[in-house]
Design a protein around this motif. Structure first.
Motif, PDB file in Angstrom:
ATOM      1  N   THR A   1     -11.722   8.183 -10.643  1.00  0.00           N
ATOM      2  CA  THR A   1     -11.662   6.910  -9.932  1.00  0.00           C
ATOM      3  C   THR A   1     -10.251   6.704  -9.391  1.00  0.00           C
ATOM      4  O   THR A   1      -9.280   7.208  -9.948  1.00  0.00           O
ATOM      5  CB  THR A   1     -12.021   5.737 -10.859  1.00  0.00           C
ATOM      6  OG1 THR A   1     -11.178   5.788 -12.013  1.00  0.00           O
ATOM      7  CG2 THR A   1     -13.472   5.829 -11.296  1.00  0.00           C
ATOM      8  N   ASP A   2     -10.157   5.952  -8.322  1.00  0.00           N
ATOM      9  CA  ASP A   2      -8.862   5.708  -7.701  1.00  0.00           C
ATOM     10  C   ASP A   2      -8.261   4.434  -8.293  1.00  0.00           C
ATOM     11  O   ASP A   2      -8.601   3.324  -7.887  1.00  0.00           O
ATOM     12  CB  ASP A   2      -9.019   5.587  -6.189  1.00  0.00           C
ATOM     13  CG  ASP A   2      -7.678   5.614  -5.460  1.00  0.00           C
ATOM     14  OD1 ASP A   2      -6.659   5.308  -6.109  1.00  0.00           O
ATOM     15  OD2 ASP A   2      -7.649   5.944  -4.272  1.00  0.00           O
ATOM     16  N   LEU A   3      -7.375   4.605  -9.255  1.00  0.00           N
ATOM     17  CA  LEU A   3      -6.780   3.450  -9.931  1.00  0.00           C
ATOM     18  C   LEU A   3      -5.860   2.676  -9.006  1.00  0.00           C
ATOM     19  O   LEU A   3      -5.704   1.457  -9.145  1.00  0.00           O
ATOM     20  CB  LEU A   3      -6.029   3.923 -11.177  1.00  0.00           C
ATOM     21  CG  LEU A   3      -6.870   4.722 -12.186  1.00  0.00           C
ATOM     22  CD1 LEU A   3      -6.025   5.084 -13.401  1.00  0.00           C
ATOM     23  CD2 LEU A   3      -8.117   3.963 -12.590  1.00  0.00           C
ATOM     24  N   HIS A   4      -5.240   3.370  -8.060  1.00  0.00           N
ATOM     25  CA  HIS A   4      -4.395   2.718  -7.060  1.00  0.00           C
ATOM     26  C   HIS A   4      -5.233   1.723  -6.264  1.00  0.00           C
ATOM     27  O   HIS A   4      -4.839   0.561  -6.067  1.00  0.00           O
ATOM     28  CB  HIS A   4      -3.790   3.795  -6.153  1.00  0.00           C
ATOM     29  CG  HIS A   4      -3.052   3.277  -4.963  1.00  0.00           C
ATOM     30  ND1 HIS A   4      -3.600   3.259  -3.699  1.00  0.00           N
ATOM     31  CD2 HIS A   4      -1.803   2.782  -4.822  1.00  0.00           C
ATOM     32  CE1 HIS A   4      -2.720   2.777  -2.840  1.00  0.00           C
ATOM     33  NE2 HIS A   4      -1.629   2.473  -3.494  1.00  0.00           N
TER      34      HIS A   4
ATOM     35  N   TYR B   1       0.869  -1.179   0.000  1.00  0.00           N
ATOM     36  CA  TYR B   1       0.000   0.000   0.000  1.00  0.00           C
ATOM     37  C   TYR B   1       0.904   1.227   0.000  1.00  0.00           C
ATOM     38  O   TYR B   1       1.719   1.412   0.895  1.00  0.00           O
ATOM     39  CB  TYR B   1      -0.883  -0.021   1.243  1.00  0.00           C
ATOM     40  CG  TYR B   1      -1.579   1.285   1.560  1.00  0.00           C
ATOM     41  CD1 TYR B   1      -2.602   1.768   0.746  1.00  0.00           C
ATOM     42  CD2 TYR B   1      -1.231   2.021   2.691  1.00  0.00           C
ATOM     43  CE1 TYR B   1      -3.252   2.955   1.050  1.00  0.00           C
ATOM     44  CE2 TYR B   1      -1.877   3.210   2.999  1.00  0.00           C
ATOM     45  CZ  TYR B   1      -2.887   3.670   2.185  1.00  0.00           C
ATOM     46  OH  TYR B   1      -3.520   4.842   2.491  1.00  0.00           O
ATOM     47  N   ASN B   2       0.749   2.051  -1.020  1.00  0.00           N
ATOM     48  CA  ASN B   2       1.647   3.194  -1.196  1.00  0.00           C
ATOM     49  C   ASN B   2       0.828   4.435  -1.550  1.00  0.00           C
ATOM     50  O   ASN B   2       0.585   4.717  -2.725  1.00  0.00           O
ATOM     51  CB  ASN B   2       2.662   2.884  -2.304  1.00  0.00           C
ATOM     52  CG  ASN B   2       3.565   4.068  -2.609  1.00  0.00           C
ATOM     53  OD1 ASN B   2       3.727   4.981  -1.793  1.00  0.00           O
ATOM     54  ND2 ASN B   2       4.159   4.063  -3.791  1.00  0.00           N
TER      55      ASN B   2
ATOM     56  N   LEU C   1      -7.077  -3.879  -4.956  1.00  0.00           N
ATOM     57  CA  LEU C   1      -8.221  -4.766  -4.756  1.00  0.00           C
ATOM     58  C   LEU C   1      -8.216  -5.930  -5.742  1.00  0.00           C
ATOM     59  O   LEU C   1      -8.631  -7.044  -5.395  1.00  0.00           O
ATOM     60  CB  LEU C   1      -9.521  -3.980  -4.881  1.00  0.00           C
ATOM     61  CG  LEU C   1      -9.843  -3.053  -3.709  1.00  0.00           C
ATOM     62  CD1 LEU C   1     -11.081  -2.212  -4.011  1.00  0.00           C
ATOM     63  CD2 LEU C   1     -10.047  -3.845  -2.428  1.00  0.00           C
ATOM     64  N   GLY C   2      -7.749  -5.697  -6.965  1.00  0.00           N
ATOM     65  CA  GLY C   2      -7.696  -6.783  -7.936  1.00  0.00           C
ATOM     66  C   GLY C   2      -6.779  -7.912  -7.482  1.00  0.00           C
ATOM     67  O   GLY C   2      -7.130  -9.092  -7.596  1.00  0.00           O
TER      68      GLY C   2
ATOM     69  N   PRO D   1       1.552  -3.151  -6.613  1.00  0.00           N
ATOM     70  CA  PRO D   1       0.600  -2.688  -7.620  1.00  0.00           C
ATOM     71  C   PRO D   1       0.747  -1.187  -7.860  1.00  0.00           C
ATOM     72  O   PRO D   1       1.158  -0.432  -6.981  1.00  0.00           O
ATOM     73  CB  PRO D   1      -0.770  -2.996  -6.993  1.00  0.00           C
ATOM     74  CG  PRO D   1      -0.477  -3.825  -5.773  1.00  0.00           C
ATOM     75  CD  PRO D   1       0.914  -3.468  -5.353  1.00  0.00           C
ATOM     76  N   TYR D   2       0.425  -0.743  -9.047  1.00  0.00           N
ATOM     77  CA  TYR D   2       0.327   0.680  -9.377  1.00  0.00           C
ATOM     78  C   TYR D   2       1.493   1.471  -8.780  1.00  0.00           C
ATOM     79  O   TYR D   2       1.312   2.394  -7.990  1.00  0.00           O
ATOM     80  CB  TYR D   2      -1.005   1.219  -8.854  1.00  0.00           C
ATOM     81  CG  TYR D   2      -1.481   2.485  -9.527  1.00  0.00           C
ATOM     82  CD1 TYR D   2      -2.011   2.456 -10.806  1.00  0.00           C
ATOM     83  CD2 TYR D   2      -1.416   3.709  -8.876  1.00  0.00           C
ATOM     84  CE1 TYR D   2      -2.471   3.621 -11.416  1.00  0.00           C
ATOM     85  CE2 TYR D   2      -1.860   4.878  -9.471  1.00  0.00           C
ATOM     86  CZ  TYR D   2      -2.380   4.830 -10.739  1.00  0.00           C
ATOM     87  OH  TYR D   2      -2.833   5.982 -11.336  1.00  0.00           O
ATOM     88  N   PRO D   3       2.715   1.156  -9.165  1.00  0.00           N
ATOM     89  CA  PRO D   3       3.900   1.681  -8.458  1.00  0.00           C
ATOM     90  C   PRO D   3       4.440   2.987  -9.054  1.00  0.00           C
ATOM     91  O   PRO D   3       5.652   3.181  -9.169  1.00  0.00           O
ATOM     92  CB  PRO D   3       4.906   0.550  -8.651  1.00  0.00           C
ATOM     93  CG  PRO D   3       4.588   0.029 -10.021  1.00  0.00           C
ATOM     94  CD  PRO D   3       3.106   0.196 -10.214  1.00  0.00           C
TER      95      PRO D   3
END
Length: 760
Positions: free
Chosen positions: A470-473, A454-455, A478-479, A513-515
């Motif tokens: 929308t919050d893509l992070h 979580y970042n 969640l995916g 994720p999403y880094p």
């Protein structure tokens, strides 16, 4: 964070007192597990308090006797500043005293919720320069809520004094159990400043002074700040938080949002220390509106970071309203599980978390009405939280809301005092938990080998000019989480700071994720983790931006191209970029054919393997450029994905993607303490959790579906032989024999039912 000089001395005293009491008083290992209902005497809704009348004693006694008879062991009351200190230094704790006295008669413990967001009128009159101020310059004159800004030294002193005085009174009651210091923390609570577009807080002079001191501590010199922000300040007093974005740098935006995270945590710590001045022994908690997994730093009222908040107190927690106030927003089961798991993860060092509020009855909000809460809902929600290590469950509320825009909602019983079926069922679950609290409290979670990073920095890319709503992070996290939890594979969420500071050897696999925004320290921590033998998976554009919002000269940035063995060659935007499998020999491609296609989301980042490196291309985009690459670094291995696979899986599950995710589990040698016939069954989901005890295990089987389920669980045990199983919920027993080190448990699980098997 430094404070203004007027409050610095008080802070030092509070800190010293807190350290002394921490050594002498509160013990981290709890011996009691509260299962409570919110009730303050009468039918007043929180944070309001009922007026005590000659009839109050008997009325409250009847209510508390009913609460006890239902099966609850604790009542959660509240103290509200406007009611309890109507004039400076004049305290009225009669409600708290009477509630504690009558609860003691019934053998109930008492938890106290503190409310200072509705301030007495005298506060704004005494400190007219302490009003909250929006980014527009508009000041908020309180209508009780939202009170005044605690960065004002006078307001802060009044607030902390009220906390200490309340603690002095609560300490007189032997059945007093503990505290919640802040319900759903924000900078500003319970007020909707709709006359200011996109209202953001707080820009008052006192918060600006605290922000200036925070910046001075970070940058040391004004020259360094000017360079970072691209500004020309000549004095620290000129510095103000940004009120809009520009085309230049958005480092000021990042600093401001990180300051808000840290300020809220610091304010919570001040409250903790104010209580510890008078109360050295009782548990101190707080709880979020929802876990910060579901928040973003763009929240104008001020967003919290659960990991930071959990460091300030004994236990942090969350509110849980799965059927809040409109059927269209009711939670899927994985969303409930993610909320609880995130709260658990943020409190891992605390050894548990609190469910500060669990929805009691149907939600209402103006003309919105949520679907009814059923007895099965409470059974599933309560046991799911206990299975994940909850150290308390507090049901909100006993009576429905008697006033306000939520009137008629959220009650466990009816407003006329009559018992509902769900109240009886929730009380029965509370009674079972109470009867087995020693076993439950002493149990430990089965070891977790997978961590999802979580970042919150990654949410800030673009600053005020971010181009998505929308919050893509969040979707990316969640995916990944959904894949694992739907297969009953336990995962932890860890904070980016854990990469910066922690020993992560307990994890075999770390997923980032999403880094898009990273720090040098986190990059160094990730390098060390992989070099020591860890497995790491990164999604697209790793470390594209640093913590200032500056772009990296090569991506992955910060030297992580060496870890993953690839470098970005180009990037395109695409709703669902396809990645065709091209390598069938790597373990990550087991079961694939060259006809299979993976799908990402949002970005299609093409990469090239580094010259002389070990990276192997596993899949390619339609233009034949590399999309997936597996590498080696030191003793560890890596996988780089040139898109957002987690986000894609969250939007729409993909069979090829899920095969890759299964292969990631095998590739990183994840050891599963159990498997089941329901792993991955989305249409008939059975949640399975395992906790270890001194004598064996506790196996939680939770059927979220509307149909009966036949299932088997293959549980790894220490040795072969005979095992006795006892179900805490239904009081049934089984005797089974383990073959080798595997105990197979086959059973029917009724629709929306729970079984909790103690295995010895």
């Amino acid at each position: 964070m430094q404070k203004t000089s007027a409050s610095l001395a008080a802070l030092v005293i509070l800190t010293l007192a807190g350290l002394i009491f921490a050594q002498q008083g509160f013990q981290r290992t709890p011996d009691f597990l509260p299962v409570s209902v919110w009730y303050s005497g009468g039918i007043a809704r929180a944070p309001m308090l009922s007026t005590i009348t000659p009839e109050s004693r008997e009325q409250w006694r009847r209510d508390l006797a009913q609460i006890k008879s239902l099966g609850f062991n604790t009542v959660r009351t509240w103290v509200e500043w406007a009611h309890c200190e109507p004039r400076p230094g004049e305290y009225h704790f009669e409600n708290l005293d009477l509630l504690c006295e009558l609860a003691r008669e019934q053998g109930l413990r008492v938890i106290c919720q503190m409310y200072i967001d509705s301030a007495p009128d005298w506060v704004a009159k005494r400190f007219p320069d302490g009003l909250f101020e929006a980014q527009s310059g508009d000041k908020v004159t309180p209508q009780s809520a939202p009170g005044c800004c605690t960065d004002h030294a006078g307001v802060q002193e009044a607030v902390l004094t009220f906390f200490t005085e309340t603690a002095k009174r609560a300490m007189k009651h032997p059945n007093f159990h503990g505290w919640d210091l802040w319900s759903e923390p924000h900078i500003i609570n319970w007020a909707y400043i709709n006359y200011v577009p996109n209202a953001t807080f707080c820009y008052c002079p006192h918060t600006m002074q605290v922000f200036q001191e925070w910046l001075q501590k970070k940058y040391t010199t004004l020259e360094a700040l000017n360079q970072a922000w691209y500004r020309n300040f000549t004095a620290w007093s000129e510095v103000s938080a940004p009120r809009f974005g520009t085309i230049l740098s958005y480092t000021d935006f990042i600093d401001w949002k990180n300051f808000i995270y840290e300020k809220l945590a610091h304010d919570l710590r001040l409250r903790y220390e104010a209580i510890r001045v008078a109360d050295p022994i009782h548990v101190i908690t707080s709880h979020a509106a929802v876990p910060s997994l579901f928040y973003s730093p763009y929240v104008g009222a001020g967003a919290t970071d659960d990991f930071l908040m959990a460091e300030q107190i004994d236990y942090y927690g969350t509110s849980l309203y799965p059927k809040h106030n409109h059927p269209s927003t009711h939670w899927e089961r994985w969303r409930f599980q993610a909320a609880v798991d995130f709260s658990r993860s943020a409190n891992k060092r605390n050894g548990g978390f609190y469910v500060g509020e669990l929805q009691a009855g149907k939600g209402t909000y103006g003309l919105n009405i949520g679907n009814p809460i059923t007895p099965a809902d409470h059974r599933i929600w309560m046991w799911s939280a206990i299975a994940k290590g909850a150290k308390a469950i507090n049901i909100y509320a006993y009576y429905p809301m008697s006033s306000g825009y939520e009137s008629g909602g959220y009650g466990l019983i009816n407003l006329d005092g009559s018992i509902t079926e769900r109240a009886a069922a929730a009380g029965k679950t509370a009674s079972i938990i109470t009867d087995n609290m020693k076993l439950l409290l002493e149990s430990k979670p089965s070891p977790v080998q997978i961590a999802i990073v979580y970042n919150p920095l990654a949410q800030m890319v673009g600053g005020e000019q971010r181009t998505v709503t929308t919050d893509l992070h969040q979707q990316s996290l969640l995916g990944w989480y959904r894949f694992f939890t739907e297969r009953n594979i336990p995962v932890d969420f860890i904070h980016r700071r854990d990469l910066e500071n922690g020993d992560l050897a307990e994890y075999k696999l770390i997923i980032i994720p999403y880094p898009l925004m990273f720090t040098e320290k986190a990059a160094e921590g990730l390098k060390n983790y992989v070099a020591a033998g860890g497995f790491a998976v990164s999604e697209a554009r790793m470390a594209w931006n640093d913590e200032r919002g500056f772009a990296a000269p090569a991506i992955p940035g910060m030297g992580l191209d060496q870890v993953f063995g690839v470098r970005e060659s180009s990037v395109k935007m695409g709703e669902s970029p396809a990645m065709g499998v091209c390598n069938l020999t790597h373990p990550l491609m087991q079961g694939f054919t060259t006809a299979d296609t993976l799908h990402g989301a949002n970005f299609a980042e093409s990469v090239v393997p580094l010259s002389g490196g070990a990276a192997k291309v596993l899949a390619r985009f339609a233009d034949a450029t590399a999309a997936l690459a597996a590498g080696k670094y030191g003793k560890g291995e890596t996988l780089f994905i040139g898109s957002f696979l987690g986000m894609a899986n969250h939007i729409r599950a993909d069979r090829a993607n899920e095969r890759l995710l299964w292969n990631i589990v095998r590739w990183s040698s994840i050891e599963r303490p159990f498997t089941s016939s329901h792993d991955g069954a989305k249409e008939a989901p059975v949640e399975i959790r395992l906790r270890r005890t001194a004598a064996g295990s506790i196996l939680f089987l939770i059927n979220h579906s509307e149909a009966d389920q036949q299932m088997t669980v293959d549980l790894r045990v220490a040795k072969s032989g005979r095992y006795r199983l006892r179900d805490l919920v239904h009081d049934q027993q089984l005797d089974l024999t383990a073959r080798g080190r595997e105990l197979q448990i086959g059973h029917e699980l009724k629709a929306r039912d729970v079984q909790v098997w103690v295995i010895e």
